[in-house]
Design a protein around this motif. Structure first.
Motif, PDB file in Angstrom:
ATOM      1  N   LEU A 130       0.901  -1.183   0.080  1.00  0.00           N
ATOM      2  CA  LEU A 130       0.080   0.086   0.038  1.00  0.00           C
ATOM      3  C   LEU A 130       0.868   1.305   0.144  1.00  0.00           C
ATOM      4  CD1 LEU A 130      -2.900  -1.123   2.430  1.00  0.00           C
ATOM      5  CD2 LEU A 130      -2.782  -1.470  -0.086  1.00  0.00           C
ATOM      6  N   SER A 131       0.231   2.275  -0.516  1.00  0.00           N
ATOM      7  CA  SER A 131       0.853   3.650  -0.517  1.00  0.00           C
ATOM      8  C   SER A 131       1.655   4.185   0.702  1.00  0.00           C
ATOM      9  CB  SER A 131      -0.299   4.668  -0.973  1.00  0.00           C
ATOM     10  OG  SER A 131       0.319   5.908  -1.062  1.00  0.00           O
ATOM     11  N   LEU A 132       2.497   4.983   0.664  1.00  0.00           N
ATOM     12  CA  LEU A 132       3.091   5.758   1.414  1.00  0.00           C
ATOM     13  C   LEU A 132       2.239   6.811   2.080  1.00  0.00           C
ATOM     14  CD1 LEU A 132       7.057   5.850   0.268  1.00  0.00           C
ATOM     15  CD2 LEU A 132       5.997   4.739   2.183  1.00  0.00           C
ATOM     16  N   GLN A 133       1.237   7.333   1.332  1.00  0.00           N
ATOM     17  CA  GLN A 133       0.524   8.428   1.553  1.00  0.00           C
ATOM     18  C   GLN A 133      -0.746   7.962   2.292  1.00  0.00           C
ATOM     19  OE1 GLN A 133      -2.430  10.047   0.621  1.00  0.00           O
ATOM     20  NE2 GLN A 133      -2.124  11.926   1.468  1.00  0.00           N
ATOM     21  N   ARG A 134      -1.075   8.574   3.574  1.00  0.00           N
ATOM     22  CA  ARG A 134      -2.272   8.002   4.368  1.00  0.00           C
ATOM     23  C   ARG A 134      -3.578   8.022   3.679  1.00  0.00           C
ATOM     24  NH1 ARG A 134      -3.783  11.335   9.619  1.00  0.00           N
ATOM     25  NH2 ARG A 134      -4.296  12.844   7.858  1.00  0.00           N
ATOM     26  N   ASP A 135      -3.935   8.922   3.028  1.00  0.00           N
ATOM     27  CA  ASP A 135      -5.532   8.812   2.373  1.00  0.00           C
ATOM     28  C   ASP A 135      -5.485   7.982   1.274  1.00  0.00           C
ATOM     29  OD1 ASP A 135      -6.183  10.829   4.094  1.00  0.00           O
ATOM     30  OD2 ASP A 135      -5.893  12.563   2.779  1.00  0.00           O
ATOM     31  N   GLU A 136      -4.221   7.987   0.260  1.00  0.00           N
ATOM     32  CA  GLU A 136      -4.237   6.875  -0.646  1.00  0.00           C
ATOM     33  C   GLU A 136      -4.393   5.384  -0.237  1.00  0.00           C
ATOM     34  OE1 GLU A 136      -2.319   6.768  -4.827  1.00  0.00           O
ATOM     35  OE2 GLU A 136      -0.932   6.488  -3.400  1.00  0.00           O
ATOM     36  N   ARG A 137      -3.680   5.517   0.791  1.00  0.00           N
ATOM     37  CA  ARG A 137      -3.621   3.882   1.651  1.00  0.00           C
ATOM     38  C   ARG A 137      -4.774   3.453   1.979  1.00  0.00           C
ATOM     39  NH1 ARG A 137       0.890   5.193   4.738  1.00  0.00           N
ATOM     40  NH2 ARG A 137      -0.195   5.867   6.420  1.00  0.00           N
ATOM     41  N   ARG A 138      -5.595   4.450   2.488  1.00  0.00           N
ATOM     42  CA  ARG A 138      -7.081   4.031   3.023  1.00  0.00           C
ATOM     43  C   ARG A 138      -7.848   3.627   1.806  1.00  0.00           C
ATOM     44  NH1 ARG A 138     -12.073   4.568   4.524  1.00  0.00           N
ATOM     45  NH2 ARG A 138     -12.575   3.771   6.540  1.00  0.00           N
ATOM     46  N   GLU A 139      -7.702   4.663   0.582  1.00  0.00           N
ATOM     47  CA  GLU A 139      -8.435   3.961  -0.533  1.00  0.00           C
ATOM     48  C   GLU A 139      -8.177   2.708  -0.996  1.00  0.00           C
ATOM     49  OE1 GLU A 139      -7.779   7.559  -2.965  1.00  0.00           O
ATOM     50  OE2 GLU A 139      -8.853   8.791  -1.754  1.00  0.00           O
ATOM     51  N   GLN A 140      -6.736   2.349  -1.147  1.00  0.00           N
ATOM     52  CA  GLN A 140      -6.301   1.226  -1.537  1.00  0.00           C
ATOM     53  C   GLN A 140      -6.607   0.101  -0.730  1.00  0.00           C
ATOM     54  OE1 GLN A 140      -2.202   1.912  -1.690  1.00  0.00           O
ATOM     55  NE2 GLN A 140      -2.419   3.199  -3.861  1.00  0.00           N
TER      56      GLN A 140
END
Length: 260
Positions: A130-140
């Motif tokens: 998953l992403s290093l960016q928090r919001d993108e991580r949750r979306e993923q």
């Protein structure tokens, strides 16, 4: 604490499988040590993150699979890093590599997915990073749950590098719908990212609710225990190999998959 169960088939036909999730850092470290760790864990499935993605990536991944008694199931550059290896115990039904939406300025992410059979039991598999960016991580994480549901199987297993610990929003989203195997049946060590201060558990194996978790955690070297026969230690795993293989520690789970 009992020893982590080995692979087997129960009298009712339910398979006990061993699943390893491992960020291998593009095999930029000691590949021989990496192969020894995987071999010592004796997995039926290896959910890989940061598989080689560039020049001759297929050959590199194939060499690792061969050296550790596995075959390539799917993934690698075609999934932007995640891959799945498996033993010959698994019968493959189908595979699919999925590229996730690209956020400008951030690394492309993807899922490696498959449906396999162990005897009469069908199992969905997914490897993620998953992403290093928090919001993108949750979306993923939400996309991961959708993808698992779309595999069309009753039982599924997902594993990967979440880039956050159990308190993170993506981790919590996954553990609300799936079993966090380490939390359900702790075995071995917990922290998988030893280079942070303090160390963190950012790698995990998840399973759908019908799967029985028999144990899950980081396999510890025998030298970590002063007592012979420590159930947390894994023969063949050494501290030197764990340090040399990659910058993450592996997560090993033993799971019983019921037959329909």
């Amino acid at each position: 604490m009992e020893l982590l169960p080995n692979s087997r088939t129960e009298p009712d036909g339910s398979p006990v499988i061993r699943v390893l999730s491992y960020n291998i850092r593009s095999m930029r470290d000691d590949t021989d040590a990496l192969a020894r760790i995987i071999t010592a864990c004796a997995p039926d499935v290896v959910l890989v993150q940061e598989a080689p993605r560039f020049f001759r990536w297929r050959k590199k991944l194939a060499r690792l699979a061969a050296a550790s008694g596995q075959v390539i199931l799917t993934g690698g550059a075609t999934a932007a890093g995640p891959a799945i290896l498996c033993s010959l115990r698994a019968t493959v039904e189908r595979t699919e590599d999925v590229l996730l939406p690209l956020t400008p300025g951030l690394h492309r992410r993807g899922f490696a997915t498959a449906v396999v059979r162990f005897g009469a039991a069908r199992v969905g598999l997914l490897s993620c990073h998953l992403s290093l960016q928090r919001d993108e991580r949750r979306e993923q994480a939400a996309m991961l749950l959708d993808r698992l549901a779309g595999l069309g199987v009753e039982h599924a297993i997902a594993g990967g590098d979440l880039n956050e610990g159990p308190e993170g929003s993506a981790f919590r989203l996954l553990s609300a719908s799936l079993q966090d195997c380490r939390a359900v049946a702790p075995w071995g060590g917990a922290d998988t990212w030893p280079h942070s201060d303090p160390p963190q558990r950012i790698d995990a194996v998840f399973a759908t609710n019908g799967i029985e978790v028999l144990g899950c955690g980081v396999p510890l070297p025998l030298s970590a225990s002063p007592e012979r026969g420590d159930p947390h230690a894994r023969p063949g795993v050494t501290r030197a190999d764990l340090t040399a293989a990659t910058d993450h520690l592996p997560v090993l789970a033993a799971l019983r998959v019921p037959v329909a």
